[in-house]
Scaffold this active site. Structure first.
Site, PDB file in Angstrom:
ATOM      1  N   ASP A 123      23.865  29.080  -0.011  1.00 54.58           N
ATOM      2  CA  ASP A 123      23.309  27.976   0.942  1.00 54.58           C
ATOM      3  C   ASP A 123      22.656  26.830  -0.129  1.00 54.58           C
ATOM      4  O   ASP A 123      22.382  26.213   0.445  1.00 54.58           O
ATOM      5  CB  ASP A 123      22.406  28.251   2.024  1.00 54.58           C
ATOM      6  N   ARG A 181      22.696  28.187 -21.661  1.00 57.49           N
ATOM      7  CA  ARG A 181      22.746  29.696 -21.510  1.00 57.49           C
ATOM      8  C   ARG A 181      23.992  30.248 -22.427  1.00 57.49           C
ATOM      9  O   ARG A 181      24.973  29.534 -22.615  1.00 57.49           O
ATOM     10  CB  ARG A 181      23.255  30.259 -20.084  1.00 57.49           C
ATOM     11  N   ASP A 250      24.459  34.846 -18.184  1.00 55.29           N
ATOM     12  CA  ASP A 250      24.108  33.596 -17.432  1.00 55.29           C
ATOM     13  C   ASP A 250      22.692  33.350 -17.512  1.00 55.29           C
ATOM     14  O   ASP A 250      22.077  32.376 -17.141  1.00 55.29           O
ATOM     15  CB  ASP A 250      24.945  33.397 -16.350  1.00 55.29           C
TER      16      ASP A 250
HETATM   17  P1  AMP Z   1      20.955  34.313 -10.595  1.00 53.33           P
HETATM   18  O1  AMP Z   1      21.081  35.638  -9.716  1.00 53.33           O
HETATM   19  O2  AMP Z   1      19.767  33.377  -9.951  1.00 53.33           O
HETATM   20  O3  AMP Z   1      21.096  34.541 -11.983  1.00 53.33           O
HETATM   21  O4  AMP Z   1      22.264  33.518  -9.975  1.00 53.33           O
HETATM   22  C1  AMP Z   1      23.427  33.830 -10.160  1.00 53.33           C
HETATM   23  C2  AMP Z   1      24.451  32.942  -9.601  1.00 53.33           C
HETATM   24  O5  AMP Z   1      24.563  32.824  -8.082  1.00 53.33           O
HETATM   25  C3  AMP Z   1      24.206  31.556 -10.209  1.00 53.33           C
HETATM   26  O6  AMP Z   1      25.348  30.791 -10.220  1.00 53.33           O
HETATM   27  C4  AMP Z   1      23.567  30.784  -8.915  1.00 53.33           C
HETATM   28  O7  AMP Z   1      23.569  29.437  -8.897  1.00 53.33           O
HETATM   29  C5  AMP Z   1      24.162  31.487  -7.817  1.00 53.33           C
HETATM   30  N1  AMP Z   1      23.139  31.448  -6.620  1.00 53.33           N
HETATM   31  C6  AMP Z   1      22.336  32.442  -6.411  1.00 53.33           C
HETATM   32  N2  AMP Z   1      21.734  32.080  -5.214  1.00 53.33           N
HETATM   33  C7  AMP Z   1      22.412  31.161  -4.523  1.00 53.33           C
HETATM   34  C8  AMP Z   1      22.303  30.372  -3.151  1.00 53.33           C
HETATM   35  N3  AMP Z   1      21.425  30.727  -2.480  1.00 53.33           N
HETATM   36  N4  AMP Z   1      23.134  29.458  -3.226  1.00 53.33           N
HETATM   37  C9  AMP Z   1      24.229  29.199  -4.062  1.00 53.33           C
HETATM   38  N5  AMP Z   1      24.114  29.756  -5.097  1.00 53.33           N
HETATM   39  C10 AMP Z   1      23.320  30.785  -5.409  1.00 53.33           C
HETATM   40 MG    MG Z   2      20.696  33.164 -13.061  1.00 52.88          MG
END
Ligand code: AMP
Ligand code: MG
Length: 492
Positions: A123, A181, A250
């Site tokens: 979202d 990254r 990432d």
């Molecule tokens: P993270 O776990 O924060 O490193 O996120 C991993 C990936 O999932 C990244 O590409 C984030 O942008 C995406 N992501 C995480 N939460 C959301 C969300 N609520 N809506 C859209 N993308 C998300």
């Molecule tokens: Mg991340």
């Protein structure tokens, strides 16, 4: 627009395949929870204006400064060892870059600011709890002197997000040296876009490692610099008991900052196997795994750079291996150097490493609190002290009693006088870290009751981690049995 935001946008001037141009999505009723006034000032922003109505609209994504060119960056990444060719900013939007008071270019990014082309099923929003967690922990890391992204502001949105339950939404304004990254390099490398890798490498050299540009082999120098930065960063984590929790490529910054505070945690009792993240079922990112995972992530980075290192594949691989070979010794040197300082040893002697490791081993076997053990050693280092405060942290105090005389004999070889040593130890052994149970409690108060006073107080205490702060000793204490937090969640 009366809040001046002199954004400059070098990343947005890179080719279009590096990002998607997308504005933040406005929220219903933004309200400022906290503005980091000193960081705002460092960025040359007026804290008063920023905390005003217009400023808060910018921090919530409801208003875009004229100078901003909002973008969501493209990146890929290995998540828990599995390569995902397309990730990208799915819930974050880079507003632009500011040159801070020290002349350093810094990204200003909204996290939780709505959907982007990289949102996949998500979202694009953030729940308030994780926003508060990132604020507390990233600012605590900064105060501990550890390279990290910063939190400029946290706002509530007046909207809810749906996770396992319905939760209040939030937006964090994150400030970073850059958001590039290892996964950003992988995005281009995995597409065979060597030109993209080269452009990105040139950008990173110019922005983060300008001395590499003057090297005979700038890309090798870039790899060397990133290897060193990560090795030193992870050593710093290990020395404060920090567990990142999601060391995916990432989430590995090429600038060497700690980035992406999801299910991160500080350990209380020293435990090399400690893992808190609910999604890390195999313990891939456990405390003691972090140095090896850092090296693995760097190997993925080196792979991306191979075509830049040499036209000859074997020669390129040899260069990459040579560069990666430096990781272990740099890490060990940084870790042991830090451990020595934690023990009050300002000179180097043979056997120091063993002395430090034996203490850690005794701590692990006896559930001794990591932070308190070293903090109390700072006082115990005085010849007039008997070490009772440290001893009481060990389940079986004889483990400490066996170790202590060795330490005292070693201290006796130190030239520094007691007062100097004590001050040096207190300056590297924090009294206050963002213990899980404290972080959890301030999130609960904020999210469940709309009471942010505990959050503010915790942020304030943690901004001075090396000061005794006698009024706040309860923040230095390990959790009681019933307060212990066993798992942490990304809550994205
Ligand atoms: P993270 O776990 O924060 O490193 O996120 C991993 C990936 O999932 C990244 O590409 C984030 O942008 C995406 N992501 C995480 N939460 C959301 C969300 N609520 N809506 C859209 N993308 C998300
Ligand atoms: Mg991340």
């Amino acid at each position: 627009m009366s809040v001046p935001f002199p954004f400059d946008n070098t990343y947005a001037r890179l080719p279009g395949r590096f990002y998607a141009r997308v504005p933040p999505t406005p929220v219903r009723a933004p309200r400022l929870i906290r503005l980091n006034e000193s960081l705002a000032a460092q960025l040359g922003l007026d804290p008063e204006l920023l905390a005003g109505e217009e400023g808060v609209e910018v921090l919530a994504g409801n208003r875009v400064a004229d100078s901003a060119e909002p973008i969501a960056a493209a990146y890929a990444g290995h998540q828990f060892g599995t390569f995902v060719p397309q990730l990208g900013d799915g819930r974050a939007i880079l507003l632009g870059e500011l040159i801070d008071r020290a002349g350093v270019r810094r990204d200003v990014q909204l996290k939780g600011s709505g959907r982007t082309p990289y949102s996949r099923g998500g979202d694009g929003r953030a729940a308030l709890g994780p926003v508060l967690r990132e604020y507390v922990v990233s600012e605590a890391m900064a105060a501990l002197g550890i390279p990290t992204t910063r939190a400029l502001a946290a706002v509530t949105t007046g909207e809810t997000v749906i996770r396992e339950t319905v939760l209040p939404g939030g937006v964090l304004t994150r400030v970073a040296s850059s958001h590039i990254r290892v996964g950003t390099f992988q995005f281009f490398a995995s597409r065979g876009d060597v030109e993209g890798v080269r452009l990105l490498a040139d950008y990173v050299v110019a922005r983060h490692y300008p001395e590499a540009a003057r090297s005979e082999r700038p890309y090798r120098a870039l790899l060397d610099a990133v290897v060193r930065a990560q090795a030193e960063l992870i050593a710093r984590w290990m020395l404060v008991g920090f567990i990142h929790g999601v060391m995916n490529t990432d989430n590995t910054s090429v600038a060497g900052e700690t980035i992406d505070y999801g299910p991160c945690a500080f350990m209380d009792a020293y435990d090399p196997g400690a893992v808190f993240s609910a999604i890390d079922r195999q313990g891939r990112y456990a405390y003691s795994m972090q140095p090896a995972i850092g090296e693995w992530n760097l190997a993925r980075f080196a792979e991306c750079l191979l075509p830049l290192l040499s036209d000859d594949t074997d020669a390129a691989v040899a260069e990459a291996e040579q560069s990666l070979d430096a990781y272990r010794p740099v890490f060990e040197g940084a870790f042991l150097g830090g451990l020595r300082r934690k023990l009050g040893l300002l000179t180097e002697r043979e056997g120091d490493a063993e002395l430090g490791r034996d203490l850690l081993q005794a701590m692990g076997a006896n559930g001794a609190d990591f932070t308190l053990t070293f903090r109390r050693l700072s006082d115990a280092a005085s010849v007039r002290e008997d070490g009772a405060g440290v001893r009481s942290l060990f389940a079986n105090s004889s483990a400490y009693d066996e170790w202590e005389p060795r330490w005292r004999r070693r201290l006796a070889q130190e030239p520094a006088d007691e007062a100097t040593r004590r001050a040096a130890m207190l300056a590297v052994n924090p009294a206050f870290i963002p213990r899980n149970h404290l972080v959890e409690a301030v999130i609960r108060a904020g999210v469940d009751e709309g009471d942010f006073a505990p959050f503010h107080e915790l942020v304030t205490v943690l901004s001075n981690p090396f000061e005794a702060q006698p009024a706040f000793t309860r923040y230095a204490e390990p959790p009681a049995e019933h307060e212990r937090v066993l798992q942490t969640f990304c809550g994205t």
